[in-house]
Scaffold this motif. Sequence first.
Motif, PDB file in Angstrom:
ATOM      1  N   VAL A  76     -50.168  27.378  41.939  1.00 31.97           N
ATOM      2  CA  VAL A  76     -49.468  26.091  41.797  1.00 31.97           C
ATOM      3  C   VAL A  76     -48.616  25.810  43.035  1.00 31.97           C
ATOM      4  O   VAL A  76     -47.541  25.217  42.933  1.00 31.97           O
ATOM      5  N   ALA A  77     -49.115  26.256  44.188  1.00 30.24           N
ATOM      6  CA  ALA A  77     -48.308  26.115  45.406  1.00 30.24           C
ATOM      7  C   ALA A  77     -48.789  24.983  46.312  1.00 30.24           C
ATOM      8  O   ALA A  77     -48.265  24.810  47.407  1.00 30.24           O
ATOM      9  N   THR A 111     -50.399  16.095  47.409  1.00 36.03           N
ATOM     10  CA  THR A 111     -50.222  14.853  48.180  1.00 36.03           C
ATOM     11  C   THR A 111     -50.835  13.634  47.488  1.00 36.03           C
ATOM     12  O   THR A 111     -50.416  12.516  47.745  1.00 36.03           O
ATOM     13  N   LEU A 142     -49.427  21.135  47.753  1.00 35.92           N
ATOM     14  CA  LEU A 142     -48.398  20.120  48.029  1.00 35.92           C
ATOM     15  C   LEU A 142     -48.547  18.877  47.161  1.00 35.92           C
ATOM     16  O   LEU A 142     -47.639  18.052  47.084  1.00 35.92           O
ATOM     17  N   PHE A 155     -50.441  12.820  44.555  1.00 37.14           N
ATOM     18  CA  PHE A 155     -49.544  12.304  43.516  1.00 37.14           C
ATOM     19  C   PHE A 155     -48.155  11.996  44.051  1.00 37.14           C
ATOM     20  O   PHE A 155     -47.179  11.943  43.299  1.00 37.14           O
ATOM     21  N   ALA A 208     -48.406  26.801  52.301  1.00 41.09           N
ATOM     22  CA  ALA A 208     -49.607  26.303  51.599  1.00 41.09           C
ATOM     23  C   ALA A 208     -50.810  26.381  52.542  1.00 41.09           C
ATOM     24  O   ALA A 208     -51.147  25.427  53.231  1.00 41.09           O
ATOM     25  N   GLY A 231     -53.923  27.129  51.621  1.00 36.70           N
ATOM     26  CA  GLY A 231     -55.188  26.902  50.937  1.00 36.70           C
ATOM     27  C   GLY A 231     -55.312  27.708  49.653  1.00 36.70           C
ATOM     28  O   GLY A 231     -54.598  28.696  49.463  1.00 36.70           O
ATOM     29  N   GLY A 254     -53.927  24.201  37.411  1.00 35.30           N
ATOM     30  CA  GLY A 254     -53.086  23.515  36.431  1.00 35.30           C
ATOM     31  C   GLY A 254     -53.257  22.011  36.356  1.00 35.30           C
ATOM     32  O   GLY A 254     -52.675  21.370  35.480  1.00 35.30           O
ATOM     33  N   ASP A 255     -54.058  21.424  37.258  1.00 39.33           N
ATOM     34  CA  ASP A 255     -54.207  19.964  37.165  1.00 39.33           C
ATOM     35  C   ASP A 255     -55.547  19.551  36.554  1.00 39.33           C
ATOM     36  O   ASP A 255     -55.783  18.375  36.326  1.00 39.33           O
TER      37      ASP A 255
HETATM   38  P1  UTP Z   1     -55.623  20.838  45.598  1.00 33.54           P
HETATM   39  O1  UTP Z   1     -56.868  20.792  46.373  1.00 33.54           O
HETATM   40  O2  UTP Z   1     -55.549  20.004  44.358  1.00 33.54           O
HETATM   41  O3  UTP Z   1     -54.421  20.523  46.559  1.00 33.54           O
HETATM   42  O4  UTP Z   1     -55.367  22.359  45.217  1.00 33.54           O
HETATM   43  P2  UTP Z   1     -52.952  20.114  46.181  1.00 33.54           P
HETATM   44  O5  UTP Z   1     -52.102  20.368  47.360  1.00 33.54           O
HETATM   45  O6  UTP Z   1     -52.501  20.775  44.921  1.00 33.54           O
HETATM   46  O7  UTP Z   1     -53.064  18.554  45.869  1.00 33.54           O
HETATM   47  P3  UTP Z   1     -53.500  17.322  46.819  1.00 33.54           P
HETATM   48  O8  UTP Z   1     -54.990  17.430  46.982  1.00 33.54           O
HETATM   49  O9  UTP Z   1     -52.738  17.429  48.103  1.00 33.54           O
HETATM   50  O10 UTP Z   1     -53.077  16.139  46.020  1.00 33.54           O
HETATM   51  C1  UTP Z   1     -56.079  23.005  44.190  1.00 33.54           C
HETATM   52  C2  UTP Z   1     -55.174  24.016  43.529  1.00 33.54           C
HETATM   53  O11 UTP Z   1     -54.820  25.029  44.445  1.00 33.54           O
HETATM   54  C3  UTP Z   1     -53.419  25.163  44.532  1.00 33.54           C
HETATM   55  C4  UTP Z   1     -52.858  23.833  44.061  1.00 33.54           C
HETATM   56  O12 UTP Z   1     -51.547  23.989  43.544  1.00 33.54           O
HETATM   57  C5  UTP Z   1     -53.876  23.410  43.011  1.00 33.54           C
HETATM   58  O13 UTP Z   1     -53.617  24.027  41.761  1.00 33.54           O
HETATM   59  N1  UTP Z   1     -53.061  25.486  45.941  1.00 33.54           N
HETATM   60  C6  UTP Z   1     -53.629  24.770  46.958  1.00 33.54           C
HETATM   61  C7  UTP Z   1     -52.169  26.500  46.203  1.00 33.54           C
HETATM   62  O14 UTP Z   1     -51.636  27.150  45.276  1.00 33.54           O
HETATM   63  N2  UTP Z   1     -51.870  26.790  47.501  1.00 33.54           N
HETATM   64  C8  UTP Z   1     -52.426  26.113  48.536  1.00 33.54           C
HETATM   65  O15 UTP Z   1     -52.119  26.444  49.701  1.00 33.54           O
HETATM   66  C9  UTP Z   1     -53.315  25.069  48.255  1.00 33.54           C
END
Ligand code: UTP
Length: 289
Positions: free
Chosen positions: A10-11, A15, A13, A17, A106, A108, A130-131
């Motif tokens: 859940v780390a 973006t 960003l 939203f 963050a 990836g 979580g989304d």
């Molecule tokens: P997303 O591709 O949905 O990226 O990450 P994000 O940053 O959460 O959202 P957008 O695309 O910028 O709106 C998929 C999952 O991987 C986690 C995110 O929290 C999400 O659950 N994640 C992603 C990390 O924990 N760390 C990261 O460096 C990148």
Amino acid sequence: MQVKKAVFPVAGLGTRFLPATKASRKEVLPLIDKPLVQYVVEEAVAAGIEQILFVTGRGKRALEDHFDIAFELEAHLYDKGKEKELSHIREISEMVDIFYVRQKEARGLGHAILCARDFVGTEPFAVLLGDDIIDSERPCLAQLLDVYRKYRGPVLALEKVPMELISSYGCVRANHISDRVYEVIDMVEKPKREEAPSDLAIIGRYVLTPEIFPILATQEPGKGGEIQLTDAILKLSREEAIYGCQFEGIRHDCGDKLGFLKATVDMALKREEFSKDFREFLEMRICGK
Ligand code: UTP
């Protein structure tokens, strides 16, 4: 070996939203009356998970507080005789053992999973994003675990998506081997529509084996400059068979504003206490009645 541990990265960003995710995490956005992540934790627990690790970044406070004991709130509800609310609040903190680790940057999804290496140890484990909220009779993760128990290899959740949307997902080339089960042959992260090997998208539920960690540890950044979990699983597929489970259920992408709105409407229409009033309201708005 049974799968008892789950990793919740859940780390990110969040973006898509913004600005809601400027100061808080998208996973704590409420879908009606529960934060998104609670739906996913409930799914994991219903599938037999006993320990959860959150891989967090900045702004994790609300998430921690949500799954912690809330002494002041509980005392208040007790004093007011609000027993139903009190037991709901207690259930959340007693649901499952929760641990936290920090992803300092963050870098990836693949890098976030690597942060779970010590927690996971030598056991197979689940990953839940979580989304992605999945509304299904049998919990989506339980469906993946059925496949894991039968084939004894990593399993990815798959969903057929319209081709015009495939470039938003990881996409697989796969051979169909039995009802809703595939062997994954190739994977591409966010392919251009004309380069996508199929319409089967990877959704945010995985069962993985610890063999993924040495691969992640040396994984170079891929699409978007991020360490991609998909790239590491593709490498793993050269050592062991990877399976796909086309789960039964409706998935809502709640990391996206429109997806979140659709999920809210869908879930609200299903909730007995206000489905009738809400349906009438929607009909009035749409038909101008
Ligand atoms: P997303 O591709 O949905 O990226 O990450 P994000 O940053 O959460 O959202 P957008 O695309 O910028 O709106 C998929 C999952 O991987 C986690 C995110 O929290 C999400 O659950 N994640 C992603 C990390 O924990 N760390 C990261 O460096 C990148």
